[in-house]
Write an enzyme that holds these catalytic residues in place. Structure first.
Site, PDB file in Angstrom:
ATOM      1  N   ASP A  39       0.790  -1.266   0.058  1.00 34.57           N
ATOM      2  CA  ASP A  39      -0.034  -0.065  -0.046  1.00 34.57           C
ATOM      3  C   ASP A  39       0.841   1.323   0.097  1.00 34.57           C
ATOM      4  O   ASP A  39       1.819   1.259   0.342  1.00 34.57           O
ATOM      5  CB  ASP A  39      -1.083  -0.041   1.097  1.00 34.57           C
ATOM      6  CG  ASP A  39      -0.087  -0.355   2.362  1.00 34.57           C
ATOM      7  OD1 ASP A  39       0.977  -0.258   2.600  1.00 34.57           O
ATOM      8  OD2 ASP A  39      -0.889  -0.961   3.506  1.00 34.57           O
ATOM      9  N   ASN A  42      -7.214  -2.079  14.556  1.00 35.10           N
ATOM     10  CA  ASN A  42      -8.493  -2.666  14.359  1.00 35.10           C
ATOM     11  C   ASN A  42      -8.716  -3.836  13.382  1.00 35.10           C
ATOM     12  O   ASN A  42      -9.624  -4.030  12.896  1.00 35.10           O
ATOM     13  CB  ASN A  42      -9.244  -1.260  13.472  1.00 35.10           C
ATOM     14  CG  ASN A  42      -8.380  -0.999  12.059  1.00 35.10           C
ATOM     15  OD1 ASN A  42      -7.458  -1.765  11.894  1.00 35.10           O
ATOM     16  ND2 ASN A  42      -8.789  -0.108  11.548  1.00 35.10           N
ATOM     17  N   HIS A  98      -7.203  -4.493  10.509  1.00 33.57           N
ATOM     18  CA  HIS A  98      -6.891  -4.073   9.054  1.00 33.57           C
ATOM     19  C   HIS A  98      -5.548  -4.950   8.508  1.00 33.57           C
ATOM     20  O   HIS A  98      -4.623  -5.270   9.441  1.00 33.57           O
ATOM     21  CB  HIS A  98      -6.944  -2.660   8.683  1.00 33.57           C
ATOM     22  CG  HIS A  98      -5.732  -1.930   8.809  1.00 33.57           C
ATOM     23  ND1 HIS A  98      -5.807  -0.592   9.083  1.00 33.57           N
ATOM     24  CD2 HIS A  98      -4.372  -2.169   9.252  1.00 33.57           C
ATOM     25  CE1 HIS A  98      -4.596  -0.110   9.459  1.00 33.57           C
ATOM     26  NE2 HIS A  98      -3.658  -1.209   9.746  1.00 33.57           N
ATOM     27  N   GLU A 141      -9.589  -1.764   5.434  1.00 28.87           N
ATOM     28  CA  GLU A 141     -10.246  -1.272   6.786  1.00 28.87           C
ATOM     29  C   GLU A 141     -11.517  -1.961   7.037  1.00 28.87           C
ATOM     30  O   GLU A 141     -12.157  -2.492   5.949  1.00 28.87           O
ATOM     31  CB  GLU A 141     -10.601   0.227   6.474  1.00 28.87           C
ATOM     32  CG  GLU A 141      -9.316   1.067   6.415  1.00 28.87           C
ATOM     33  CD  GLU A 141      -8.328   1.228   7.792  1.00 28.87           C
ATOM     34  OE1 GLU A 141      -8.351   0.386   8.372  1.00 28.87           O
ATOM     35  OE2 GLU A 141      -7.853   2.343   7.834  1.00 28.87           O
TER      36      GLU A 141
END
Ligand code: F6R
Length: 240
Positions: free
Chosen positions: A67, A136, A138, A143
Site C-alpha cells: 500500500d 482494528n 486491518h 479497513e
C-alpha cells in the site's frame, strides 16, 4: 494457521527474517510481498545484516508493497516509498526496476489501482507476503466495514488508523486520509503469508484470528481461508 510464538519483538523479527532468508537463498528469483509500519522494521534490519554478512543476494528478487498513502509524493519522508528505501532497499542490492509500490503521486488513482492490480496478477505470484496488522484488524489498508474489496483500490482511512499512524507525523491532521491498497483477493493470491504482530495493542485483533469466525469487521480474519499462513507474534500480542 501455523503459530510461532515469540518472547519479544527481537525474536519475532529473527524468525520472520529467517523465513525470508531461506526463500531468497533457495529461489534467487523469488517475489516478496512487503509491508511498512513499525512491525517489520526489525525483520528488514536483520535482512540487511545478513546481506552485509554476504549471506543474501537480492539481485534477482522482485518486491511488491501492499500500500501507499494517497496523495503523496515518493520524496515525502512519510511516504511508504521513502520508508522502504530508508528501511530496506537503500541497504541491499535489490534492483530498482524490480521494486513495485503503488504510486501515491498518480494523477488518476483509479487508473493506478488498475495498473497495480494488473501488475501483481500478471507477474510471478508472491512467494511470501509479509503482513502487519492494524489495531482494528486491518491488513494492508483493508479497513473494517460492511464489505471488503477483492482488488487494489483507493480507500478512506478510518479514524482508528489515522490516530494509530499519527505517531509518525507532526500532528494527526498531517496524516493522509486516503491510501491505495492491495485488496483482500490480491493479498490472498500469495503462496505463503507471514503475519507479524507484537505488543498488547494488537491482542484483540490477534485473538479474533485464532477463533472460528470470519468477519469484514476484522479484515485479517479473511486470512483463515488461506492454507499457508504463519502467524509470528510475541507474547504481548498473543496473551494481551
Ligand atoms: C503497512 C500496512 C498496515 C500495517 C499496520 C500495522 O504497509 O499495510 O496494515 O501493517 O497498520 O502497522 P504497525 O506495524 O505500524 O503497527
Amino acid at each position: 494457521m501455523k503459530l510461532i510464538l515469540c518472547k519479544n519483538y527481537e525474536e519475532m523479527s529473527e524468525k520472520a527474517a529467517f523465513e525470508i532468508a531461506e526463500l531468497v537463498k533457495k529461489e534467487s528469483k523469488c517475489t516478496l510481498g512487503l509491508a511498512t509500519g513499525s512491525t517489520p522494521v526489525g525483520t528488514y534490519q536483520r535482512l540487511i545484516d545478513m546481506y552485509n554478512g554476504g549471506e543474501l543476494d537480492f539481485s534477482g528478487v522482485t518486491t511488491f508493497n501492499l500500500d501507499e498513502y494517497y496523495p503523496i509524493n515518493p520524496d515525502n519522508d512519510q511516504s511508504y516509498d521513502y520508508f522502504m528505501r530508508k528501511n530496506l532497499f537503500d541497504h541491499i542490492n535489490v534492483k530498482k526496476e524490480n521494486v513495485n509500490i503503488p504510486r501515491g503521486s498518480a494523477v488518476d488513482p483509479g487508473e493506478e489501482c488498475n495498473r497495480y492490480e494488473e501488475l501483481v496478477r500478471t507477474s510471478n505470484p508472491v512467494d511470501i507476503q509479509i503482513l502487519g496488522i492494524g489495531v482494528n484488524g486491518h491488513i494492508g489498508f483493508n479497513e473494517p466495514g460492511e464489505y471488503l474489496h477483492a482488488s487494489t483500490h483507493i480507500t478512506d482511512l478510518t479514524e482508528s488508523t489515522i490516530s494509530a499512524n499519527a505517531r509518525f507525523f507532526e500532528s494527526e491532521d498531517d496524516v493522509p486520509k486516503k491510501a491505495i491498497t492491495m485488496g483482500i483477493g490480491t493479498i490472498l493470491r500469495a503462496k505463503k503469508i507471514i503475519l507479524l504482530a507484537n505488543g498488547k495493542a494488537k491482542h484483540n485483533a490477534i485473538s479474533a484470528l485464532l477463533d472460528e469466525k470470519i468477519t469484514s469487521d476484522i479484515p485479517a480474519t479473511l486470512l483463515k481461508v488461506h492454507n499457508n499462513v504463519i502467524l509470528i507474534c510475541d507474547e504481548e500480542a498473543y496473551y494481551g
